[in-house]
Design an enzyme around this catalytic site. Structure first.
Site, short mmCIF file in Angstrom:
data_model
loop_
_atom_site.label_atom_id
_atom_site.label_comp_id
_atom_site.label_asym_id
_atom_site.label_seq_id
_atom_site.Cartn_x
_atom_site.Cartn_y
_atom_site.Cartn_z
N LYS A 234 82.11 21.87 20.65
CA LYS A 234 81.19 21.04 21.47
C LYS A 234 80.06 20.77 20.68
O LYS A 234 79.43 21.50 20.11
CB LYS A 234 81.06 22.09 22.50
CG LYS A 234 80.34 21.16 23.67
CD LYS A 234 80.07 22.18 24.93
CE LYS A 234 79.36 21.53 26.13
NZ LYS A 234 79.14 22.20 27.37
N GLU B 265 88.62 24.57 29.15
CA GLU B 265 87.58 25.14 28.28
C GLU B 265 87.46 26.79 28.96
O GLU B 265 87.57 27.06 30.06
CB GLU B 265 85.99 24.45 28.93
CG GLU B 265 84.93 25.19 28.43
CD GLU B 265 83.81 24.74 28.97
OE1 GLU B 265 82.58 24.57 28.29
OE2 GLU B 265 83.58 24.26 30.05
N CYS C 238 83.51 19.70 28.85
CA CYS C 238 82.75 19.99 30.00
C CYS C 238 81.71 18.83 30.12
O CYS C 238 82.10 17.48 30.27
CB CYS C 238 81.99 21.39 30.22
SG CYS C 238 81.55 21.96 31.64
#
Length: 598
Positions: free
Chosen positions: A408, A347, A460
Site C-alpha cells: 500500500k 485486505e 482500501c
C-alpha cells in the site's frame, strides 16, 4: 464673508426639500424618507429597500416589538440556516442515503448563502456548511473515540469551508457558474493532498455513482464530475437570482414582461440541460477486448460488528476465509458457482505474516489448492525494521508465494501510522497501546500478474486518490481490484461510500472492478459502473462472475491530471480577478466644495 469649507462625503449631495409657500419658518412638515445607502458588497436589500417590495405606508400602524424582532431574526439567520441545510443535503446525497440530486442543490444553497458577503463572514458560513456535512459523513470514525471523530471532522471542514469565500470572490465576475465549478475542484484537490497526504473523502464526484453525470468521469476523471455537479448547482443559483432580482433599468420581477424573463433565464437553464445531456451521451463500452476472467470474491466475515476488536483473535479472520473458500470449491463441484480463474481475498485477510509464519503459509497454499486457482491475499507483513509493518496484496498458488506483491502506497495517518509519534505519544498516552507500530508506504504501482492477466490492486482508502488508481491502469491493468477491510467501521456508511468510489473508478478507467471486503460490502462492477452483484454487511459470502478484460485507455486516463490542473488554474485566476474587481469598484470618498456665501 465666509471662508470656503471642504466637505467629504461618499455620495452626491441631496438638497433639503423646499418649504411649501404657506409654511413659515419654524413650522414643521413631513420630510420625505431618505433613500437608503447601498448595502456592503452588493448585499441584497432587506424589506423596505428597493427590490424587496414597497415601503410601509406611514398611515399604517407602527410594527410591534414582536414583529420587529421576528424580522430581525429572519434577516440574521436565513444565511446560516441555508448553509446548514446545504451541508445536511450534501450528506444525504452521499451513500448510504445516496440521493444524488441533492448534491447540486447543496451547492446552490451554499452559493446563495455566501453571495455578496464579506470574505470572513463567508468563511463562517462555509464552516457551518462543512460541519453539517463532515460530522455525519465521518461518524464511522467514532470507534476510535468521539475526540478523534470530531477532530477529523473539524479538520476536514476547515479545508472544505475555503470553497465559500472562493465562491464569494468569483461571483463578482461574469460567468460565475464556471468559476464556481473550478473553485470546487481546487478545494477538493487541496483536501486530496494536504495535510499528511490528504483525505479526499466526501468529494462531490463520489455522490454520483449512478447519475447523469457519472459518465463524465470517463472524459475527465472525478474532477470532471465534481465540476459538473458544482456548475449545475451554480447555474441553479443564478436562475434563482435572476428570478428574484430585476436587471438594471427593468421593472420589478412581478411586472417584468414574460419574454424578457425568458431571455434572462434561458442561459442558466440551457447550461444545466447541456451538462446533463453531455453525461448521458458519453459512450461507456463494456465488451471484452481480450476475453474474460472468471473471478471469485471471498467475504469471510469477522467476529464482531465494528470496533477495535472486530477482527477477533489472531488468525481468526484467515480461518474464516479458508472456510468460505472451501465452500466455493464445493459449490464449483455441484455447479452452483463456475470454476474461477482467480480467487480474491480482502485486505487484512491474513493478519499474521505468511512470510515468517509457516502455519499461515501452509493455510494459504492449501486454500489455493482447494480453489484450483491463484489467490490474491491481503496480508500484514512485518518490517523492515522494528516497529514497522506493511499492508500488502500478495499472489499465492498451491506452490506458495509467487513473488507478485503490492505494498500500500498511501497508509492512512492516525490509523496506519502516527505522524509526529514521539510528541503525540506524550500528549495522548493511548496511542502507544492502540498504535504501537507504523505502516510503511510502498513505492510501486499495484500492477500484479496472475492468471494470465494484469490486475490493478488498490488497497482500501486508496480508491479515493485519483493518481493511485490511474497508475495501475497506466501500468497495464485490465481489471481493478479494491481490497478493503471495513470491519472496524460498523454500520455507519463507510463501506457504502467506498463502493460508490469503486463504481466511479470503473467508469473513469473503463475497467471491470471488484471490491472485496472482510465484512462487506463486496461487489462485482462492470466497466460502465453497473453492479452485477454485492454482499451485505457482516455476513459471509461468495461472488463469482466472468468479467471483461479491457485495455483501451479512456480519455480520462490519457489526459491524466490535466483536467484537474486546468480547472485549478481557472479557479485561482478567477479568485484573483474577484479580488481585483472588488478593489476597483469599491466606493471612494469624494470632495465637494459648496459655493461660498457672500
Amino acid at each position: 464673508m465666509l471662508s470656503t469649507t471642504r466637505v467629504t462625503e461618499t455620495g452626491p449631495v441631496t438638497p433639503p426639500p423646499a418649504r411649501p409657500p404657506h409654511q413659515a419658518a419654524g413650522d414643521t412638515a413631513p420630510i420625505p424618507p431618505a433613500v437608503p445607502e447601498p448595502r456592503v458588497n452588493g448585499e441584497p436589500p432587506v424589506n423596505g429597500e428597493p427590490g424587496m417590495g414597497p415601503r410601509p405606508d406611514p398611515a399604517d400602524p407602527q410594527p410591534t416589538l414582536r414583529s420587529t424582532l421576528r424580522s430581525t431574526l429572519i434577516r440574521h439567520t436565513r444565511r446560516p440556516l441555508a448553509a446548514l441545510l446545504g451541508g445536511a443535503l450534501l450528506y444525504l446525497a452521499t451513500p448510504p442515503v445516496g440521493c444524488w440530486p441533492l448534491a447540486p442543490v447543496a451547492v446552490t444553497l451554499l452559493t446563495l448563502a455566501v453571495r455578496n458577503r464579506r470574505l470572513r463572514a463567508s468563511y463562517g458560513l462555509g464552516l457551518l456548511f462543512s460541519l453539517a456535512f463532515c460530522i455525519p459523513l465521518l461518524r464511522f470514525v467514532s470507534f476510535v473515540g468521539a475526540d478523534g471523530w470530531l477532530v477529523l471532522s473539524l479538520a476536514e471542514a476547515a479545508i472544505l469551508a475555503l470553497v465559500a469565500p472562493a465562491t464569494t470572490l468569483v461571483w463578482r465576475l461574469p460567468g460565475a457558474w464556471l468559476w464556481t465549478a473550478a473553485v470546487w475542484v481546487a478545494q477538493e484537490a487541496l483536501r486530496s493532498r494536504a495535510p499528511f497526504g490528504g483525505f479526499p473523502w466526501g468529494r462531490l464526484a463520489f455522490t454520483q455513482p449512478d447519475s447523469p453525470f457519472t459518465a463524465l468521469a470517463a472524459l475527465g476523471g472525478a474532477p470532471a464530475v465534481t465540476a459538473a455537479v458544482a456548475a449545475t448547482g451554480a447555474l441553479t443559483a443564478l436562475t434563482i437570482v435572476r428570478i428574484t432580482t430585476p436587471a438594471r433599468g427593468t421593472p420589478t420581477p412581478r411586472t417584468l414582461p414574460t419574454a424578457a424573463t425568458a431571455r434572462r433565464l434561458a442561459a442558466p437553464i440551457l447550461g444545466t440541460a447541456a451538462l446533463t445531456l453531455t453525461g448521458l451521451l458519453v459512450p461507456l463500452p463494456i465488451a471484452p477486448e481480450h476475453g474474460t476472467l472468471t473471478v471469485a470474491a471471498i467475504q469471510g466475515n469477522v467476529p464482531a460488528d465494528g470496533g477495535y476488536r472486530a477482527l477477533g483473535r489472531a488468525f481468526q479472520v484467515t480461518a474464516n476465509h479458508v472456510t468460505v473458500t472451501r465452500h466455493l470449491a464445493t459449490d464449483v463441484t455441484t455447479g452452483t458457482h463456475p470454476q474461477p480463474d482467480l480467487v480474491l481475498w480482502p485486505e487484512n485477510s491474513s493478519d499474521l505474516d505468511p512470510l515468517t509464519n509457516p502455519a499461515v503459509a501452509t493455510a494459504l497454499r492449501a486454500a489455493a489448492r482447494t480453489a484450483g486457482a491463484p489467490l490474491l491475499v491481503g496480508a500484514v507483513l512485518g518490517g523492515p525494521g522494528p516497529g514497522h509493518l506493511r499492508n500488502a496484496g500478495m499472489i499465492w498458488t498451491a506452490d506458495g508465494f509467487t513473488g507478485q506483491m503490492y505494498v500500500k502506497r498511501h497508509p492512512v495517518p492516525f490509523a496506519e501510522y502516527l505522524p509526529g509519534r514521539a510528541l503525540l505519544e506524550k500528549l495522548i498516552h493511548r496511542f502507544a497501546d492502540e498504535m504501537p507500530s507504523d505502516f510503511l508506504a510502498g513505492t510501486t504501482p499495484g500492477a500484479l500478474h496472475a492468471a494470465g492477466t494484469t490486475i490493478g490492486d488498490i488497497i482500501c482508502f486508496e480508491v479515493a486518490y485519483d493518481g493511485l488508481v490511474r497508475d495501475t491502469v497506466n501500468h497495464g491493468a485490465d481489471i481493478l481490484v479494491i481490497q478493503t477491510n471495513n470491519a472496524s467501521f460498523g454500520r455507519k456508511g463507510e463501506s457504502q461510500q467506498q463502493l460508490a468510489m469503486s463504481r466511479l473508478r470503473a467508469v473513469e478507467h473503463g475497467r471491470a472492478t471488484v471490491q472485496v471486503s472482510t465484512s462487506g460490502e463486496s461487489a462485482l462492477i462492470t466497466p460502465d459502473g453497473t453492479l452485477l452483484a454485492k454482499t451485505g454487511l457482516y455476513e459471509a459470502g461468495i461472488l463469482t462472475a466472468a468479467l471483461p478484460r479491457r485495455t483501451t485507455r479512456t480519455l480520462a486516463d490519457q489526459a491524466g491530471i490535466l483536467p484537474e490542473a486546468v480547472l485549478i488554474a481557472l479557479g485561482l485566476t478567477a479568485m484573483m480577478a474577484g479580488v481585483i474587481h472588488a478593489r476597483r469598484t469599491r466606493p471612494t470618498a469624494r470632495t465637494v466644495t459648496p459655493p461660498t456665501p457672500t
